[in-house]
Write a protein that holds these residues in place. Structure first.
Motif, PDB file in Angstrom:
ATOM      1  N   LYS A  17     -38.213  18.722  11.548  1.00 52.84           N
ATOM      2  CA  LYS A  17     -39.523  18.633  12.203  1.00 52.84           C
ATOM      3  C   LYS A  17     -40.649  18.642  11.174  1.00 52.84           C
ATOM      4  CE  LYS A  17     -38.302  20.658  16.683  1.00 52.84           C
ATOM      5  NZ  LYS A  17     -38.552  21.763  17.652  1.00 52.84           N
ATOM      6  N   SER A  20     -40.799  15.288   9.403  1.00 57.19           N
ATOM      7  CA  SER A  20     -41.311  14.197  10.230  1.00 57.19           C
ATOM      8  C   SER A  20     -42.825  14.063  10.146  1.00 57.19           C
ATOM      9  CB  SER A  20     -40.891  14.403  11.690  1.00 57.19           C
ATOM     10  OG  SER A  20     -41.520  15.557  12.229  1.00 57.19           O
ATOM     11  N   ARG A  28     -37.615   9.625   5.636  1.00 58.74           N
ATOM     12  CA  ARG A  28     -37.133  10.378   6.800  1.00 58.74           C
ATOM     13  C   ARG A  28     -35.860   9.763   7.357  1.00 58.74           C
ATOM     14  NH1 ARG A  28     -41.625  10.392  11.008  1.00 58.74           N
ATOM     15  NH2 ARG A  28     -42.434   8.657   9.819  1.00 58.74           N
ATOM     16  N   SER A  54     -38.222  11.834  19.113  1.00 56.70           N
ATOM     17  CA  SER A  54     -38.876  11.271  17.933  1.00 56.70           C
ATOM     18  C   SER A  54     -38.834   9.748  17.934  1.00 56.70           C
ATOM     19  CB  SER A  54     -38.202  11.803  16.656  1.00 56.70           C
ATOM     20  OG  SER A  54     -38.295  13.204  16.582  1.00 56.70           O
TER      21      SER A  54
END
Length: 760
Positions: A17, A20, A28, A54
């Motif tokens: 997280k 990101s 990523r 996501s």
């Protein structure tokens, strides 16, 4: 990133997280690939829900995701996303890992993405997954990822007593529904791969067609429900403030209010076209041979995929779109989806010339498909008729839609196949009594293509009746496509097409006349100055070539409709004669049917139909302040603005005196009205398009207008007059005085003798 053995799952999710929001997109994705490869399913299952959010966005809209709907091929991130989400990419590897351990997640189907814009990542991914798991050539590729036993296992078989959860918005989760398999089938290595194809198709159907429940659709066909809905809508339209939610169940409200987007429909069409190609990829010997134990699971899947998985949901989906879609040209997406479904012979993979194929007709082998999908042809054709009589057929886009449908249904053999299907449905009921124990199983009723194969239904009567009653309910009142009632509606459509064709011809003739009159001298304002005048029904682009195309589409549509419903030239001529003299140019210039309201004329329903079909029209013209009209091409923009400021100052200062002068009934009053009155006062008094009384009163106030002096025509005439004065040795001041004197004398002459000249 730390090694898997040294890091706890909670820290793994927390780190992902954080990454990101701080790391570049490429980095990523690379780290996600490493995580998926290195970590076991026991730890990966905690990050899967976050990863889905996501990529696709969160349910509450806080997380936007990767915006697949707007990601185009020219984007730098496009290839990275496509590789990560590829059917053999890292994301699917994660899915297979979790599937092997039978992890389950709750995902409300109402929050799944409905569709996408064309040629973007979402659309391309859908096409890629369809081609991968539903191949038209070869077999389904084996899973590139294996569990400890050497293969990815299908879900555990569902007990026969446990039915599928109902389709539609009643269901809250998609992944609760598992695919059922017989033990003897799952032992087959080929079936080990087929279950993925079936699962993918189930998911796609739920994503794009889940808003529509067959039970709710059948309920809405009840006359009592239709009447109740009509009363409710009428009562709501008369209320000044509507409540937030109408009465009734949530299911009914959602069915009534939900309207798919054009992109949503285009993705559904992609699914339909690929399923037809997938089903038609069976070899001729496989199609002709009867089902047997020697058929592979993939071959069996191809035979039944359209009927078992798509027909029911797509029918209700299209019915909803036909009834709720706006009456505009965007309906073309729905139309083409429908036409794609009812023409599976277009996706056989054979290279044929469209013109030759049109003349050749529909092969006889497709008669069975027509019978099993009779309502797709007949009921939806009736829905199309109900729409097309309410749209403007002079619009080239609407005319094209009529042409497309007429051309499809005019294919040789197709109307005969439809008629044969209707004849089978109208056979007496007693032929079904000995078969009433037989039921068609669909995925929504616990069936699966891999279940024990049903006995072959050779009786067309039973086949067609089962299809109609299964979709419309046992109490349905079937209307024949070639029956008397629908034939009358078709004849009405033919009249409307003929009317629109005449209107298109008038527009074409008028455009040609205007083009001929507007020569080079129109630059000086000597051409047609009436730029407000248009024929009703013609949009901005409906001129020139567009009008020619409209006329061609409508002309060919008439020919096709006559072929479909077997109307000869004599019957067509007689039908055209019933249009009467009301279709000539004189009648088209009459006002539409209106009633007088407080602020002017109000169109009635009859008047709206007259306008839509080109029977009547208003003479549309600018009705605002004449001084504020758009600057014309034959006017000087600088002078228009300058003279407007001068005249506005004069009118503001002396407006009261002007009104007093023009209100007098003597000679001076008449002279003042000639020079100062608004043009509307001197009009011929004909009623044109409705305007409010306040607007009419404001535009009729006396005023000084100098805008005529900004016209290139006026400037050219003044230049000629000054040059003429130079020839006679007049100076600028003398020429100006002579011009003003001539203008004043002309006004005196018109004031004294204008009425007599008009009477003569």
């Amino acid at each position: 990133m730390a090694a898997p053995a040294l890091q706890q799952p909670s820290f793994l999710l927390a780190n992902l997280k954080v990454d990101s929001t701080t790391k570049p997109f490429l980095q990523r994705c690379q780290e996600l690939v490493k995580v998926i490869d290195d970590y076991p399913a026991k730890e990966l299952h905690l990050i899967f829900p976050w990863l889905v959010e996501s990529v696709f966005g969160s349910l509450d809209g806080v997380i936007m995701g990767w915006n697949l709907q707007f990601l185009q091929a020219r984007s730098n991130e496009y290839n990275i996303v496509m590789d990560f989400l590829d059917p053999s990419g890292p994301m699917m590897k994660l899915v297979y890992k979790l599937q092997a351990e039978e992890y389950k997640y709750e995902i409300p189907v109402s929050f799944l993405p409905p569709g996408a814009h064309l040629d973007n990542a979402y659309f391309v991914l859908v096409d890629t997954y369809l081609k991968y798991f539903l191949p038209t050539e070869g077999s389904v590729p084996p899973s590139p990822f294996a569990d400890n036993r050497g293969s990815v296992s299908p879900p555990a078989p569902r007990a026969p007593s446990v039915p599928f959860a109902g389709y539609g918005i009643h269901s809250t989760s998609l992944l609760k529904r598992h695919i059922s398999h017989q033990p003897s089938v799952t032992a087959d290595p080929a079936a080990q791969e087929i279950w993925r194809s079936e699962a993918l198709l189930q998911v796609f159907v739920e994503i794009w067609l889940h808003h529509y429940s067959l039970e709710m659709y059948q309920k809405l066909q009840s006359p009592q429900v239709k009447l109740a809905l009509l009363h409710y809508r009428l009562s709501m339209s008369s209320m000044p403030c509507q409540p937030l939610t109408p009465p009734g169940s949530g299911t009914l409200d959602t069915y009534q209010t939900f309207t798919p987007t054009e992109e949503h429909v285009l993705v559904v069409r992609l699914l339909v076209k690929h399923l037809h190609a997938f089903s038609c990829s069976l070899k001729p010997e496989q199609v002709c041979s009867s089902p047997s134990a020697h058929s592979s699971p993939l071959e069996e899947f191809k035979r039944v995929v359209v009927q078992r998985f798509v027909q029911q949901k797509l029918y209700v989906f299209l019915q909803h779109c036909f009834g709720h879609w706006p009456l505009d040209a965007s309906f073309r997406a729905v139309l083409e989806t429908w036409l794609s479904y009812i023409q599976p012979w277009r996706y056989t993979g054979e290279n044929t010339n469209p013109q030759t194929d049109q003349n050749k007709g529909v092969p006889e082998k497709w008669g069975l498909f027509v019978q099993e999908n009779l309502l797709m042809y007949t009921k939806l054709f009736q829905g199309f008729l109900n729409r097309v009589v309410r749209i403007d057929l002079v619009n080239v886009k609407n005319a094209l839609m009529v042409f497309r449908v007429a051309k499809v249904f005019a294919q040789p053999n197709l109307s005969e196949m439809i008629q044969k299907g209707e004849q089978l449905f109208l056979e007496p009921e007693h032929v079904l009594h000995h078969r009433q124990h037989r039921v068609f199983l669909t995925p929504s009723h616990g069936g699966s293509f891999l279940s024990a194969r049903q006995s072959v239904v050779t009786d067309g009567v039973f086949r067609v009746k089962s299809h109609v009653y299964g979709l419309e309910g046992q109490d349905c009142q079937y209307k024949q496509m070639f029956g008397t009632e629908l034939r009358g509606a078709v004849l009405k459509l033919i009249q409307i097409i003929a009317q629109a064709r005449q209107t298109a011809k008038r527009i074409s003739d008028h455009s040609a006349e205007v083009a001929a009159n507007n020569s080079f001298m129109s630059w000086f304002g000597m051409g047609s100055p009436d730029l407000n005048y248009t024929f009703n029904g013609g949009e901005v682009d409906d001129t020139g070539e567009c009008v020619k195309k409209t006329h061609e589409f409508l002309e060919r549509s008439l020919d096709y409709l006559c072929q479909i419903f077997r109307l000869n030239a004599g019957q067509l001529s007689q039908l055209m004669a019933t249009l009467g003299s009301g279709q000539d140019d004189g009648n088209s210039r009459q006002l539409p049917d209106c009633v007088q309201g407080e602020n002017g004329l109000i169109l009635t329903d009859l008047g709206r139909m007259q306008i839509i079909n080109g029977l009547r029209r208003f003479e549309i013209e600018y009705q605002g302040d004449p001084e504020l009209q758009p600057i014309r091409s034959y006017e000087n923009a600088v002078l228009v603005r300058l003279f407007f400021k001068i005249s506005s100052l004069v009118n503001e200062r002396f407006g009261g005196h002007m009104e007093v002068l023009c209100s007098r009934q003597d000679f001076l009053g008449r002279l003042g009205r000639h020079y100062l009155a608004s043009p509307e006062v001197m009009a011929d008094g004909r009623q044109r398009s409705p305007e409010t009384r306040r607007t009419a009163e404001r535009n009729r106030r006396p005023r000084l207008s100098l805008r005529t002096l900004a016209s290139y025509r006026t400037l050219l005439m003044l230049l000629f007059l000054y040059l003429f004065g130079v020839l006679f040795s007049f100076g600028p001041i003398s020429s100006t005085l002579l011009i003003l004197t001539g203008g004043f004398l002309y006004g005196l002459f018109i004031t004294l003798f204008g009425d007599k000249l008009k009477s003569q």
